[in-house]
Design a protein around this motif. Structure first.
Motif, PDB file in Angstrom:
ATOM      1  N   VAL A   8      10.471 -10.226  -9.903  1.00  0.00           N
ATOM      2  CA  VAL A   8      10.818 -11.536  -9.527  1.00  0.00           C
ATOM      3  C   VAL A   8       9.796 -12.308  -9.457  1.00  0.00           C
ATOM      4  O   VAL A   8       9.518 -13.621  -9.701  1.00  0.00           O
ATOM      5  CB  VAL A   8      11.608 -11.426  -7.922  1.00  0.00           C
ATOM      6  N   THR A  11       8.297 -13.640 -13.096  1.00  0.00           N
ATOM      7  CA  THR A  11       9.049 -14.313 -13.691  1.00  0.00           C
ATOM      8  C   THR A  11       8.790 -15.760 -12.985  1.00  0.00           C
ATOM      9  O   THR A  11       8.712 -16.719 -13.665  1.00  0.00           O
ATOM     10  CB  THR A  11      10.593 -14.244 -13.848  1.00  0.00           C
ATOM     11  N   THR A  12       8.776 -15.906 -11.721  1.00  0.00           N
ATOM     12  CA  THR A  12       8.510 -17.115 -10.986  1.00  0.00           C
ATOM     13  C   THR A  12       7.052 -17.638 -11.254  1.00  0.00           C
ATOM     14  O   THR A  12       6.875 -18.732 -11.712  1.00  0.00           O
ATOM     15  CB  THR A  12       8.656 -16.851  -9.528  1.00  0.00           C
ATOM     16  N   TYR A 151      14.989 -20.782 -18.429  1.00  0.00           N
ATOM     17  CA  TYR A 151      13.565 -20.017 -18.343  1.00  0.00           C
ATOM     18  C   TYR A 151      12.456 -21.489 -18.647  1.00  0.00           C
ATOM     19  O   TYR A 151      11.676 -21.845 -18.172  1.00  0.00           O
ATOM     20  CB  TYR A 151      13.243 -19.147 -19.167  1.00  0.00           C
ATOM     21  N   ARG A 294      15.536 -16.618  -8.494  1.00  0.00           N
ATOM     22  CA  ARG A 294      14.974 -15.387  -9.214  1.00  0.00           C
ATOM     23  C   ARG A 294      15.639 -14.154  -8.784  1.00  0.00           C
ATOM     24  O   ARG A 294      16.186 -13.295  -9.536  1.00  0.00           O
ATOM     25  CB  ARG A 294      13.518 -15.230  -9.537  1.00  0.00           C
TER      26      ARG A 294
END
Length: 311
Positions: A8, A11-12, A151, A294
């Motif tokens: 999480v 990706t953030t 994304y 996310r």
């Protein structure tokens, strides 16, 4: 899917970092951002810091983190491997761009070229990250036309809000940058709503009947093949109550989109020093909101392997 915090955060953080890096490379390369020492040091430090922190965090969900380097060898067939190769390759032009800006005090000439190459590398890396999930056919919520653009949109959105906060803080911000980050936030909000609408109407064609090839009637499991939950159920069969998902969606809309929009609109109207404070607050609130987004992105995904267990 089980929403591991390491993924999480990965990706953030990398999304925001690569978004910021891409915008810095393009805008500084064309002279839209002044070649100021402190602005370059803090901006590039924040972008590369977010990327590095995210990449390091991504190893947290590996059983043997020391073997993570082996993922780079499968770039011909694995989007995960391509992501690793692209992320490392992007550090080369990004590092040269940062050194030219900070140490030499220039963003033109060869420094501008490295900035544009860093921006291209950032876009490619975010695209490979999105394709990791968009290519997974067993997870219908991810294997759709919404995943890859999401994304890219969210990376540009969070990166623009961060860049606006930095420029406002150094008193070199502009109404155009505030409007740009505001527009991307609205686009991201609309895309998220469209994604939720699509997933809500999604009809997964695979059932226990199609999986077993038994036509007629309803195939159901009489007993589980084991007495307690295993790895597949814990990781692939993670479930979240519908009421909790609805509440989290409200939190996401508030933190990731609504509040940043309100703060950016106010920053657009008010002068310095109010605009920097509101812009910085918008960046922090949005980052927190994207962490929640996310988490729910993973929690709501359903893997078809759970059909084997009657779910």
């Amino acid at each position: 899917m089980h929403p591991a915090f390491s993924v999480v955060f990965f990706t953030t953080a990398t999304g925001a970092g690569y978004g910021l890096l891409a915008l810095l490379g393009v805008l500084a390369g064309i002279g839209a951002i002044p070649a100021d020492f402190w602005l370059g040091l803090i901006s590039m430090g924040l972008a590369l810091g977010l990327i590095a922190a995210g990449l390091l965090s991504s190893t947290g969900h590996l059983g043997r983190p020391e073997r993570a380097w082996r993922a780079f060898s499968q770039w011909r067939s694995s989007w995960l491997s391509r992501e690793g190769v692209a992320s490392v390759a992007t550090f080369v032009p990004a590092g040269l761009f940062g050194m030219g800006w900070v140490l030499l005090g220039r963003t033109d000439g060869w420094v501008a070229v490295t900035g544009l190459l860093a921006a291209v590398g950032a876009v490619v890396t975010v695209s490979t990250t999105g394709m990791i999930y968009a290519s997974l056919k067993p997870i219908a919520q991810w294997h759709s036309r919404f995943t890859l653009p999401a994304y890219l949109i969210f990376s540009a959105m969070t990166g623009s809000v961060l860049l606006n906060a930095l420029l406002q803080g150094f008193a070199v911000g502009s109404k155009a940058m505030v409007a740009f980050s505001l527009l991307l936030t609205l686009v991201g909000w609309g895309w998220k709503l469209a994604t939720w609408r699509y997933n809500g109407r999604l009809e997964i064609p695979t059932t226990a009947n199609t999986a077993t090839g038994l036509a007629g009637g309803t195939v159901r499991s009489l007993e589980w093949p084991h007495t307690e939950e295993n790895y597949l159920l814990k990781e692939m069969g993670f479930r979240i109550a519908r009421k909790h998902a609805a509440k989290l969606r409200q939190i996401i809309q508030l933190l990731a989109f609504a509040l940043p929009v309100l703060l950016l609109v106010t920053a657009f109207v008010l002068p310095w020093p109010f605009a920097p404070v509101l812009s910085a607050l918008a960046a922090v609130v949005q980052f927190v909101g994207m962490l929640v987004e996310r988490w729910l992105f993973f929690a709501e995904a359903k893997h078809t392997v759970t059909l084997y267990y009657g779910r």
